[in-house]
Write an enzyme that holds these catalytic residues in place. Structure first.
Site, PDB file in Angstrom:
ATOM      1  CE  LYS A  46      -4.641 -29.928 -12.868  1.00 16.34           C
ATOM      2  NZ  LYS A  46      -5.595 -29.319 -12.002  1.00 16.34           N
ATOM      3  NE  ARG A  97      -9.434 -33.419 -14.997  1.00 15.60           N
ATOM      4  CZ  ARG A  97      -8.792 -32.297 -15.359  1.00 15.60           C
ATOM      5  NH1 ARG A  97      -7.970 -32.095 -16.608  1.00 15.60           N
ATOM      6  NH2 ARG A  97      -9.252 -31.204 -14.796  1.00 15.60           N
ATOM      7  NE  ARG A 119      -9.377 -21.480 -13.421  1.00 15.56           N
ATOM      8  CZ  ARG A 119      -9.205 -22.732 -13.382  1.00 15.56           C
ATOM      9  NH1 ARG A 119      -7.869 -23.190 -13.245  1.00 15.56           N
ATOM     10  NH2 ARG A 119      -9.801 -23.905 -13.102  1.00 15.56           N
ATOM     11  NE  ARG A 129     -11.692 -23.079 -17.015  1.00 17.11           N
ATOM     12  CZ  ARG A 129     -10.885 -24.037 -16.626  1.00 17.11           C
ATOM     13  NH1 ARG A 129      -9.667 -23.694 -16.617  1.00 17.11           N
ATOM     14  NH2 ARG A 129     -11.242 -25.318 -16.350  1.00 17.11           N
ATOM     15  NE  ARG A 148     -13.743 -27.885 -13.111  1.00 16.65           N
ATOM     16  CZ  ARG A 148     -13.167 -26.875 -13.213  1.00 16.65           C
ATOM     17  NH1 ARG A 148     -13.909 -25.687 -13.022  1.00 16.65           N
ATOM     18  NH2 ARG A 148     -11.851 -26.594 -13.477  1.00 16.65           N
TER      19      ARG A 148
END
Ligand code: ADP
Ligand code: ADP
Ligand code: ZN
Length: 214
Positions: free
Chosen positions: A13, A88, A127, A160, A171
């Site tokens: 996204k 969300r 990531r 992260r 998540r």
């Protein structure tokens, strides 16, 4: 043009929202980026949000909604924006719709970037994020020019806290329970568009441009 990006954590996204923002000259508004900036600056909001983020849970709507509404009320959002990571929950979507209704406005496109769960865990562990400027990299797919350093601002890149495998699983569960119902929500409003998020990011973007128009 007012656009919402939907999709699982790590679906791409943010990557696509940044390209959309650049091509169409509208701001990229990421609630995750806003929270991370607050954490970095040690604000009260940041400290509160971090408790939830580190567990892979959603930050409560009371905190999130106000921040988003304040942000989109700013001058630079008048002509449109691309929302990344908001809404969300159905409640967040209702609040946004109500706020837009009041000014005679609406969301034009909700773009669902579709990536199966199996691909997500792999994406997230690779990531790397710049907490200074919000740029995102991937150790295999989008490596920075110098390892561990942001191309755009020279700061150090990090994995992260919430991108560790255990947290990613939480998540994903949270996504399926609380966020995925938004796909049907926006389908009913007639603004949902889905793109295959498993292909190369340039091809994902080409599909999105096909939807939004040149
Ligand atoms: P989201 O904002 O949905 O959480 P990101 O845009 O941060 O997702 O992308 C998650 C990770 O996957 C990042 O490391 C990013 O560089 C990488 N990525 C994004 N799009 C693709 C793609 N189409 N193919 C492979 N990797 C991608
Ligand atoms: P990703 O797209 O990779 O899941 P984000 O940067 O969008 O990551 O979000 C990171 C975290 O910030 C989420 O897991 C959640 O804790 C919090 N967050 C971001 N946006 C929202 C939102 N709209 N509502 C509640 N929590 C949010
Ligand atoms: Zn940077």
């Amino acid at each position: 043009m007012k656009i919402i990006m939907l999709g699982a954590p790590g679906a791409g996204k943010g990557t696509q929202a940044k390209m959309i923002a650049e091509k169409y000259g509208i701001p990229h508004v990421s609630t995750g980026d806003i929270f991370r900036a607050n954490i970095k600056n040690g604000t009260e909001l940041g400290m509160e949000a971090k408790k939830y983020m580190d567990k892979g849970l959603l930050v409560p709507d009371e905190l999130t909604v106000k921040i988003l509404l304040d942000r989109v009320a700013k001058e630079d959002c008048a002509k449109g924006y691309v929302l990344d990571g908001f809404p969300r929950t159905i409640h967040q979507a209702d609040v946004l719709e109500e706020a837009l209704n009041k000014i005679g406005d609406k969301i034009d496109f909700a773009i669902d970037v579709d990536v199966p769960d199996e691909n997500i865990i792999r994406r997230m562990s690779g990531r790397r994020a710049c907490l200074s400027c919000g740029a995102t990299y991937h150790i295999e797919h989008v490596p920075p020019k110098a390892e561990g350093i942001c191309d755009k601002c020279g700061q150090e890149l990090v994995l992260r806290d919430d991108d560790k495998a255990e947290t990613v699983k939480n998540r994903l569960n949270v996504y399926h329970e609380q966020t995925q119902p938004l796909i049907e929500f926006y389908e009913k409003k007639g603004v949902l568009k889905s793109v295959d998020g498993t292909v190369d990011m340039k091809d994902v973007f080409a599909a999105i441009v096909g939807i939004l128009g040149e």
